[in-house]
Design a protein around this motif. Structure first.
Motif, mmCIF file in Angstrom:
data_model
loop_
_atom_site.group_PDB
_atom_site.id
_atom_site.type_symbol
_atom_site.label_atom_id
_atom_site.label_comp_id
_atom_site.label_asym_id
_atom_site.label_seq_id
_atom_site.Cartn_x
_atom_site.Cartn_y
_atom_site.Cartn_z
ATOM 1 N N SER A 280 32.775 -35.632 -16.402
ATOM 2 C CA SER A 280 33.074 -35.591 -14.964
ATOM 3 C C SER A 280 32.852 -34.199 -14.371
ATOM 4 C CB SER A 280 34.520 -36.045 -14.711
ATOM 5 O OG SER A 280 35.441 -35.075 -15.160
ATOM 6 N N VAL A 281 32.438 -33.234 -15.190
ATOM 7 C CA VAL A 281 32.280 -31.849 -14.718
ATOM 8 C C VAL A 281 30.813 -31.392 -14.764
ATOM 9 C CG1 VAL A 281 32.969 -29.449 -15.063
ATOM 10 C CG2 VAL A 281 34.634 -31.285 -15.404
ATOM 11 N N GLY A 282 30.157 -31.599 -15.892
ATOM 12 C CA GLY A 282 28.753 -31.199 -16.006
ATOM 13 C C GLY A 282 28.548 -29.702 -16.109
ATOM 14 N N CYS A 283 29.590 -28.987 -16.468
ATOM 15 C CA CYS A 283 29.473 -27.530 -16.649
ATOM 16 C C CYS A 283 30.192 -27.151 -17.926
ATOM 17 C CB CYS A 283 30.085 -26.808 -15.450
ATOM 18 S SG CYS A 283 30.133 -25.009 -15.653
ATOM 19 N N LEU B 251 32.609 -16.996 -15.272
ATOM 20 C CA LEU B 251 33.336 -17.290 -14.041
ATOM 21 C C LEU B 251 34.387 -18.374 -14.311
ATOM 22 C CD1 LEU B 251 30.401 -17.365 -11.453
ATOM 23 C CD2 LEU B 251 31.866 -15.436 -12.138
ATOM 24 N N PRO B 252 35.349 -18.528 -13.399
ATOM 25 C CA PRO B 252 36.336 -19.587 -13.599
ATOM 26 C C PRO B 252 35.667 -20.953 -13.704
ATOM 27 C CG PRO B 252 37.059 -18.095 -11.862
ATOM 28 C CD PRO B 252 35.642 -17.720 -12.198
ATOM 29 N N PRO B 253 36.197 -21.830 -14.539
ATOM 30 C CA PRO B 253 35.603 -23.158 -14.689
ATOM 31 C C PRO B 253 35.752 -23.976 -13.410
ATOM 32 C CG PRO B 253 37.307 -22.766 -16.347
ATOM 33 C CD PRO B 253 37.357 -21.625 -15.397
ATOM 34 N N PRO B 254 34.788 -24.856 -13.138
ATOM 35 C CA PRO B 254 34.877 -25.699 -11.944
ATOM 36 C C PRO B 254 35.735 -26.949 -12.154
ATOM 37 C CG PRO B 254 32.801 -26.077 -13.057
ATOM 38 C CD PRO B 254 33.509 -24.992 -13.831
ATOM 39 N N SER B 255 36.287 -27.143 -13.342
ATOM 40 C CA SER B 255 37.050 -28.373 -13.609
ATOM 41 C C SER B 255 38.312 -28.420 -12.757
ATOM 42 C CB SER B 255 37.409 -28.447 -15.095
ATOM 43 O OG SER B 255 37.925 -27.218 -15.570
ATOM 44 N N ARG B 256 38.621 -29.638 -12.284
ATOM 45 C CA ARG B 256 39.844 -29.878 -11.526
ATOM 46 C C ARG B 256 40.808 -30.695 -12.375
ATOM 47 N NH1 ARG B 256 38.184 -31.132 -5.308
ATOM 48 N NH2 ARG B 256 37.064 -29.175 -4.944
ATOM 49 N N ALA B 257 42.052 -30.746 -11.952
ATOM 50 C CA ALA B 257 43.058 -31.496 -12.706
ATOM 51 C C ALA B 257 42.577 -32.922 -12.966
ATOM 52 C CB ALA B 257 44.382 -31.509 -11.949
ATOM 53 N N GLY B 258 42.598 -33.312 -14.230
ATOM 54 C CA GLY B 258 42.192 -34.672 -14.594
ATOM 55 C C GLY B 258 40.751 -34.805 -15.017
ATOM 56 N N ASP B 259 39.957 -33.752 -14.850
ATOM 57 C CA ASP B 259 38.563 -33.816 -15.294
ATOM 58 C C ASP B 259 38.499 -33.927 -16.817
ATOM 59 O OD1 ASP B 259 36.738 -33.895 -13.170
ATOM 60 O OD2 ASP B 259 37.012 -31.770 -12.737
ATOM 61 N N SER B 260 37.393 -34.481 -17.298
ATOM 62 C CA SER B 260 37.278 -34.697 -18.740
ATOM 63 C C SER B 260 35.822 -34.771 -19.176
ATOM 64 C CB SER B 260 37.985 -35.995 -19.137
ATOM 65 O OG SER B 260 37.322 -37.101 -18.565
ATOM 66 N N VAL B 261 35.637 -34.613 -20.486
ATOM 67 C CA VAL B 261 34.330 -34.820 -21.122
ATOM 68 C C VAL B 261 34.599 -35.560 -22.429
ATOM 69 C CG1 VAL B 261 34.420 -32.482 -22.120
ATOM 70 C CG2 VAL B 261 32.228 -33.678 -21.973
#
Lengths: 194, 194
Positions: free
Chosen positions: A82-85, A150-160
């Motif tokens: 859900s992040v791709g980074c 840099l800070p990760p772009p993941s938000r609460a609940g994101d997953s891989v």
């Protein structure tokens, strides 16, 4: 579905059987998790960034990409993302990287020390720890090849999510470094599905 | 000054004492040489692309950059570089990469097999071989992170020189892969100065 929590600045190791799906979740957002995978029957076989970049022909790995071992076998396939980074360039933070990058901050054994301790019962030594697959880590590359964290772009609940293509031993952390998680230290959650 | 030749599609290994200067030369142009360096007193310490990218803060290493080990020590410093194009992302070509990328071509053990054989007398096993520093190898990265392997820009007589910062065992090849040397197989020369 049971979810296990990795507390801030710590790590875990566990078996993952061939066919099982491992989901790494960022419960609060803006956190990094370093992931390692070793072949369960011989931990000298381990994920390799160099083999993976070569076979996948990209540095930016996401859904559909496979993570290859030093012996040219696929150990994991990324099934959902859900992040791709993510980053597969940099080694886990360690006491040495803390001394180098944060000389004014308290020393910490970092993800490297956490992984070494968690993986020791499986016969993995510190020297066996290669570059980890750093879930959600944000390492842009500029046009001259320069890199930054840099800070990760993941938000609460994101997953891989990763499908095990072999019987594996997994190492997984909630990252301890300042730069990789925007100066915060947060937990990481994971779950395993058959 | 004595120069040693590594014949096409072969490799060599030799000690390099702390303070000595190793120069890798491309005698005919458009050829790649995979370089490995291990600590002479314990070959479990080896160059690490991940540690190097982290400490040097770039993927593009040239004069002035240092090559770090998995134990966070500097093993080599790049002192001279007439090309400025090298790769530290990709693992040495091997029988597996030949099967993958060149299924219609004869199999070859590649730089990986050549390094494993040359380094065996020093106690290095195949599993100890990480990503090599690939002198003159041309691996552009596009804006999406995609990578490709193009012919090296090195011309006849070009070279790159490394100062040993520790007592080392060096592995060095004349690359065997089609893509990395533009479909030609050429020798590599090297010399050592005190």
């Amino acid at each position: 579905m049971e979810t296990t929590r990795i507390m801030p600045r710590s790590g875990a190791a566990f078996p993952l059987a061939r066919g099982q799906l491992l989901t790494v979740l960022d419960p609060l957002g803006t956190q990094v998790s370093d992931l390692l995978a070793f072949a369960a029957d011989d931990v000298r076989e381990v994920i390799s960034n160099g083999r993976t970049f070569d076979y996948e022909e990209t540095l930016r790995l996401t859904r559909g990409n496979r993570i290859w071992s030093n012996r040219s076998r696929v150990l994991l396939t990324i099934e959902e993302d859900s992040v791709g980074c993510h980053d597969f360039l940099l080694t886990p933070c360690s006491v040495d990287t803390f001394r180098h990058f944060y000389p004014d901050k308290p020393e910490h054994r970092g993800c490297f020390g956490n992984l070494a301790e968690a993986l020791a019962p499986y016969g993995v030594t510190a020297d066996d720890i290669p570059v980890a697959f750093n879930c959600f880590m944000n390492v842009p590359i500029d046009s001259t090849g320069g890199i930054s964290v840099l800070p990760p772009p993941s938000r609460a609940g994101d997953s891989v999510s990763f499908r095990a293509e072999q019987d594996l031993i997994i190492g997984l952390t909630a990252c301890s470094a300042y730069a990789s998680n925007g100066g915060t230290f947060k937990p990481i959650d994971y779950r395993i599905e058959d």
